[in-house]
Motif scaffolding. Sequence first.
Motif, mmCIF file in Angstrom:
data_model
loop_
_atom_site.group_PDB
_atom_site.id
_atom_site.type_symbol
_atom_site.label_atom_id
_atom_site.label_comp_id
_atom_site.label_asym_id
_atom_site.label_seq_id
_atom_site.Cartn_x
_atom_site.Cartn_y
_atom_site.Cartn_z
ATOM 1 N N ARG A 107 -13.504 21.963 76.355
ATOM 2 C CA ARG A 107 -12.421 22.711 75.706
ATOM 3 C C ARG A 107 -11.672 23.546 76.751
ATOM 4 N N ILE A 108 -10.351 23.403 76.753
ATOM 5 C CA ILE A 108 -9.484 24.109 77.704
ATOM 6 C C ILE A 108 -8.546 25.032 76.926
ATOM 7 N N LEU A 109 -8.344 26.241 77.459
ATOM 8 C CA LEU A 109 -7.369 27.184 76.907
ATOM 9 C C LEU A 109 -6.149 27.203 77.831
ATOM 10 N N ILE A 110 -4.974 26.872 77.273
ATOM 11 C CA ILE A 110 -3.717 26.925 78.033
ATOM 12 C C ILE A 110 -2.984 28.202 77.620
ATOM 13 N N VAL A 111 -2.625 29.029 78.598
ATOM 14 C CA VAL A 111 -1.906 30.277 78.337
ATOM 15 C C VAL A 111 -0.514 30.140 78.940
ATOM 16 N N GLU A 112 0.509 30.080 78.084
ATOM 17 C CA GLU A 112 1.880 29.804 78.536
ATOM 18 C C GLU A 112 2.848 30.367 77.498
ATOM 19 N N ALA A 172 -2.520 29.762 73.868
ATOM 20 C CA ALA A 172 -2.175 31.181 73.722
ATOM 21 C C ALA A 172 -0.819 31.393 74.384
ATOM 22 N N TYR A 173 0.021 32.267 73.796
ATOM 23 C CA TYR A 173 1.392 32.394 74.251
ATOM 24 C C TYR A 173 1.660 33.668 75.047
ATOM 25 N N ASN A 174 0.628 34.448 75.314
ATOM 26 C CA ASN A 174 0.742 35.560 76.257
ATOM 27 C C ASN A 174 -0.663 35.991 76.660
ATOM 28 N N GLY A 175 -0.757 36.855 77.679
ATOM 29 C CA GLY A 175 -2.058 37.245 78.199
ATOM 30 C C GLY A 175 -2.913 37.977 77.186
ATOM 31 N N LEU A 178 -12.660 25.922 80.593
ATOM 32 C CA LEU A 178 -11.660 26.074 81.657
ATOM 33 C C LEU A 178 -10.425 26.742 81.056
ATOM 34 N N ILE A 179 -9.763 27.607 81.856
ATOM 35 C CA ILE A 179 -8.539 28.277 81.407
ATOM 36 C C ILE A 179 -7.449 28.050 82.447
ATOM 37 N N PHE A 180 -6.271 27.574 81.988
ATOM 38 C CA PHE A 180 -5.084 27.489 82.835
ATOM 39 C C PHE A 180 -4.157 28.634 82.421
ATOM 40 N N MET A 181 -3.862 29.533 83.354
ATOM 41 C CA MET A 181 -3.199 30.808 83.059
ATOM 42 C C MET A 181 -1.834 30.893 83.740
ATOM 43 N N ASP A 182 -0.773 31.076 82.935
ATOM 44 C CA ASP A 182 0.547 31.372 83.507
ATOM 45 C C ASP A 182 0.536 32.801 84.060
ATOM 46 N N ILE A 183 1.482 33.138 84.932
ATOM 47 C CA ILE A 183 1.514 34.475 85.543
ATOM 48 C C ILE A 183 2.504 35.378 84.816
ATOM 49 N N GLN A 184 3.783 35.024 84.830
ATOM 50 C CA GLN A 184 4.809 35.866 84.225
ATOM 51 C C GLN A 184 4.890 35.588 82.730
ATOM 52 N N MET A 242 1.512 40.840 78.141
ATOM 53 C CA MET A 242 0.526 41.006 79.210
ATOM 54 C C MET A 242 0.625 39.817 80.153
ATOM 55 N N ASP A 243 0.740 40.077 81.477
ATOM 56 C CA ASP A 243 0.866 38.967 82.418
ATOM 57 C C ASP A 243 -0.492 38.343 82.721
#
Length: 721
Positions: free
Chosen positions: A599-604, A627-630, A647-653, A657-658
């Motif tokens: 299972r992967i969590l995409i944050v974007e 998830a759509y924000n930090g 595993l988590i793939f995390m956007d920065i900006q 919350m960043d």
Amino acid sequence: MKKKNDIHVIVIIVLLILLAACGWLFARGVRRELRMNSIEIIKENTRQGANTVNIQIAKDFAELGRIKKVLAEAGVDGLKETAGLCAMMEPDVIVYLPAGQNPNKDIGRLNNAAGNFQRAAQLDETICSFLDETEKERGIADSHVNSMTGENVFYIFERTVLADIGTGYLVKEYRAKEFSEQFTLTFYDNTGFSYLVNQTGKIMVRSHHKNSENTISNLYEMISEDENGSDQIKLLKENISENRSGWAEFTDQGDGLIFCYEPLWADAGWLLVSVVPEYMIAGQEKSILQKIMVFAGMVVIIVLLIAAAFYGIKMRESRAHTIELCAALDKADEANKVRGQFLMNMSHDIRTPLNAIIGMTVIARDSTDDQAKMQECLEKINKSGKHLLSLVNDVLDMAQINDGRIILKEDNMNFVCLYEEVIDLMETVSKEAGIVMEAAPVHLENEMVSADALRIRQIFINIINNAIKYTQTGGHVYLELSQISKIENGHAVYCFSCTDTGIGIEKDFLEKIFQSFVRQQNTTVSGIAGIGVGLAITKGLLDLMGGSITIDSEPGKGSVFTVSLPLKICESAQQDVAAESEAAQGVQSEEEDDYADKRILIVEDVELNMEIAEAMLSTTGVQIEKAYNGQEAVQMVREKPCGYYDLIFMDIQMPVMDGYEATRQIRGMDRQDAGKIPIFALSANALAQDVENSKNAGMNGHIAKPIDMGPIENVMRQYLS
């Protein structure tokens, strides 16, 4: 003689007076022009902000229109089911029946039928009274404080007929604090701010800005008649009351303010007003004028020095100064030519893949019935996109080298394996170009080295790619790699050479071949793509590594590029690492990755980017959550049991919350897997400092956008297999 000198002095004084007068007139004109340009920029930004709000409102009215049409066509028998479906699709829309409508029909009938439409009870008295009294078919109701929630809100509404129940309104509520994100504008170091006002000047919504969070409730409270002309204030009120666009300047407590205003959607009766302190515009004007005057003063000083030299220095010294001046002008002219050539190359070379992307997209859209044609278009779009990305990366690399911001890594690697990977990659390129590429057998005494593999690969590819580009179809490219010294102080020197049968290089061009953004011929003449930074990047990287590059070339007969590179030897890992690498590759080739139970969590935060990431990752069979924000990501991790996410793939900006803060909070949780969950940045922030920031925040690594499944699959194979 004295009389002649006096005449010279008078002439010089007159010239100085004329220069001073011209300078004053010039400065005055420039200040006026700069001021108007600044105001035009503020007006344009205000227009864009208004358009953003208009687009959102128009979209929401379209949603109300669709619901209105569906409910109108449902009829009495199908109203319950239709209303329920509409409520599920648009939970933010509320149905309201004005008082006195169809007294024998209770609004509860529709509310009970419509599920989420029961939220009509959440409308406070202010909007209910407005809807009871209004005769408009649709529009926007002024903002007010919701008596039930205590929040500043406003509404859009549209009249609708609901079967035999009666005539009511579809209503959508906006929270002013959230809606202000649609139009919040920043001007001049964030000193400017904006409001949404109605035609009376009453402030409907405030932007997210410290200067706009004050106690005034009406725009005109900022404008005192004691400090400003009544005619000017009257004109502003007329323009706003009649929904006109424009600008005005006023004084508030001794400080000048620039007002720019733009009407919104025609039925709204609202305007977006931007307010910028006049001192910020004046400060910018002053700064630019100071630079201009300094430059003009320097020019005057140079002119005076030249005049003095002409009259007071010997002819030989005057001639020397003239030569120096000519050399400086030639250098400046050459620099201007290089910049002009660079801009022309960039314009052409970036527009070329963009034209392919846009053109192939149109063709693909019109070829939905021809799968082969569509696939061909998609492949060309992908190829053009990668070419465009390489151009951007080259410019960024060159900028980082010039700024000294590139940080070299030291990882253990097999030099021969890296070299062979480059050859395999460039063989495909050479075959497409119709060029024969050969590589001599490699025999190195020490294969294992400690160096930055990515940058060494970049050096090899730049040199080989340059040889292929400037070699005609049917030509040859020959590669050699050798070790030219024994180990000394833990280092050995390696030599790489690339020989081609291409067009060769003119002798005068060899002196500037490693300069940024220069090419022997431009793209439009030679048909060779690129912006002229490949060899400059190569030279910069070699300088950082302590290496060198030489060129031996003759026009029409080809070129030989030779690289000398000192590298640190890893003696203890010579055999073990190679054996482990081969064994790992063997196992990897025999077993096919299966991530069905992972299972992967995409944050974007960007919906389109989320859609792309989800579509690409879904091909691996892995389970995906979004998830759509930090802050949302932190909450999802906190609510799930240990080990839930692999595993988590995390956007920065991101808003709220960043990615950096979200990672720090996840790592700081009081749970066993807080420090073990692999977290990788998946971000368009791709500079060396961004990678360093990701690691400092607690991430395991950094993958740059655009999304490439190669690095992602490597991460999944490492952490999920």
